[in-house]
Enzyme design. Sequence first.
Site, PDB file in Angstrom:
ATOM      1  N   ARG A   9      55.507 -13.944  68.346  1.00  0.00           N
ATOM      2  CA  ARG A   9      56.950 -14.181  68.347  1.00  0.00           C
ATOM      3  C   ARG A   9      57.625 -12.876  67.938  1.00  0.00           C
ATOM      4  O   ARG A   9      56.991 -11.991  67.359  1.00  0.00           O
ATOM      5  CB  ARG A   9      57.299 -15.297  67.372  1.00  0.00           C
ATOM      6  N   LYS A  79      50.210 -22.563  59.789  1.00  0.00           N
ATOM      7  CA  LYS A  79      50.815 -23.882  59.528  1.00  0.00           C
ATOM      8  C   LYS A  79      51.703 -24.340  60.691  1.00  0.00           C
ATOM      9  O   LYS A  79      52.029 -25.520  60.791  1.00  0.00           O
ATOM     10  CB  LYS A  79      51.589 -23.885  58.208  1.00  0.00           C
ATOM     11  N   ASP A  80      52.090 -23.414  61.590  1.00  0.00           N
ATOM     12  CA  ASP A  80      52.889 -23.782  62.772  1.00  0.00           C
ATOM     13  C   ASP A  80      52.017 -24.247  63.943  1.00  0.00           C
ATOM     14  O   ASP A  80      52.547 -24.704  64.962  1.00  0.00           O
ATOM     15  CB  ASP A  80      53.723 -22.584  63.252  1.00  0.00           C
ATOM     16  N   ARG A 126      58.209 -32.557  54.515  1.00  0.00           N
ATOM     17  CA  ARG A 126      57.271 -32.469  53.390  1.00  0.00           C
ATOM     18  C   ARG A 126      57.987 -32.018  52.122  1.00  0.00           C
ATOM     19  O   ARG A 126      57.858 -32.646  51.063  1.00  0.00           O
ATOM     20  CB  ARG A 126      56.138 -31.480  53.731  1.00  0.00           C
ATOM     21  N   ARG A 127      58.759 -30.949  52.210  1.00  0.00           N
ATOM     22  CA  ARG A 127      59.459 -30.449  51.022  1.00  0.00           C
ATOM     23  C   ARG A 127      60.454 -31.478  50.498  1.00  0.00           C
ATOM     24  O   ARG A 127      60.567 -31.680  49.294  1.00  0.00           O
ATOM     25  CB  ARG A 127      60.151 -29.119  51.358  1.00  0.00           C
ATOM     26  N   ARG A 144      67.736 -24.000  59.162  1.00  0.00           N
ATOM     27  CA  ARG A 144      66.701 -23.450  60.042  1.00  0.00           C
ATOM     28  C   ARG A 144      66.921 -21.955  60.157  1.00  0.00           C
ATOM     29  O   ARG A 144      67.948 -21.433  59.780  1.00  0.00           O
ATOM     30  CB  ARG A 144      66.791 -24.089  61.431  1.00  0.00           C
ATOM     31  N   ARG A 150      68.181 -17.828  56.556  1.00  0.00           N
ATOM     32  CA  ARG A 150      68.282 -18.897  55.552  1.00  0.00           C
ATOM     33  C   ARG A 150      68.946 -18.399  54.279  1.00  0.00           C
ATOM     34  O   ARG A 150      69.740 -19.122  53.670  1.00  0.00           O
ATOM     35  CB  ARG A 150      66.894 -19.458  55.238  1.00  0.00           C
ATOM     36  N   CYS A 234      52.691 -31.572  62.853  1.00  0.00           N
ATOM     37  CA  CYS A 234      53.114 -30.513  61.934  1.00  0.00           C
ATOM     38  C   CYS A 234      54.325 -30.918  61.113  1.00  0.00           C
ATOM     39  O   CYS A 234      54.885 -30.096  60.400  1.00  0.00           O
ATOM     40  CB  CYS A 234      53.436 -29.239  62.725  1.00  0.00           C
TER      41      CYS A 234
END
Length: 302
Positions: A9, A79-80, A126-127, A144, A150, A234
């Site tokens: 990316r 994790k992605d 999750r958070r 996002r 952010r 995910c």
Amino acid sequence: MKSIRIGTRNSALALWQAREVARHLQNNNYLTEIVPIVSSGDKNLTQPLYSLGITGVFTRDLDVALLNDEIDIAVHSLKDVPTKLPENLEIIAYLERDFPQDVLIRKESARNKEFHELKLATSSLRRRAFWLKNFPNAEFSDIRGNIQTRLQKLEEGDFDATILSLAGIKRMKMDIDYEMLPFLIPAPSQGVIAVAGHSDKKEINEILKSVNHQSTQICVEMERNFLSTLEGGCTAPIGAFAEIFEDQIRFKAALCSLDGKNCIATDESFLYNEEENFGEKFAKVVLENGGKELMAEIKSQI
């Protein structure tokens, strides 16, 4: 051999990760070329990931480039990466994990607030769930974008703090204050750079094995097996973290309801052997202790 084309990316953090893989390969005397590719996940910064309705939103475009032979390997934040990859693609190597933790970043005006008073900006289910487990009256806003985006939204927005991966902050060498959050179990394989390849490219895949970190691989495969057995994709509120201490592994994991009121956790220390699928084993324990019903409830709510 011609230079190895490394797909990534095009965000600052992703390019850092690609350069890190290139550095490891160059140290072993291989030529590399970095090929940035814009991902669908980077194009839509308004919707939270779970509402886009697909897993692998950050990896799909790199998958396509690999399958079309536009690149030789793809570098991901692990994790992605979905636990099930497209046909003919596989994870070939894992770099050594550095910082798996989540951390809290406050704006200046919220310096003196207690955790339970904070209005949090995070789109991660999750958070949110793990935070609600500890602070059930918390308010949230969606957020996002990359780290810089952010942090800018944090300064401008109507909330007090956000939660970020420590790995991103450290890799970008950002000089910002943060607080550790020991009650937040990281996302499975958080803090790990992974290299995906095409199963037909035997020579390149063999080269990649020279940069693989075995201890990290053992831990993250356990975490990802836990995730895939729960069928979490995910986005479900699932945390999992394995750590090796000499010949012992400690595995901590939890599945939480979206509101944080129902959490099924496991915390095990054991001798490792490569024959046993520990991630699957512990996930089955969670499923048998109410996890199956909880996963069905979560899927109906997302």
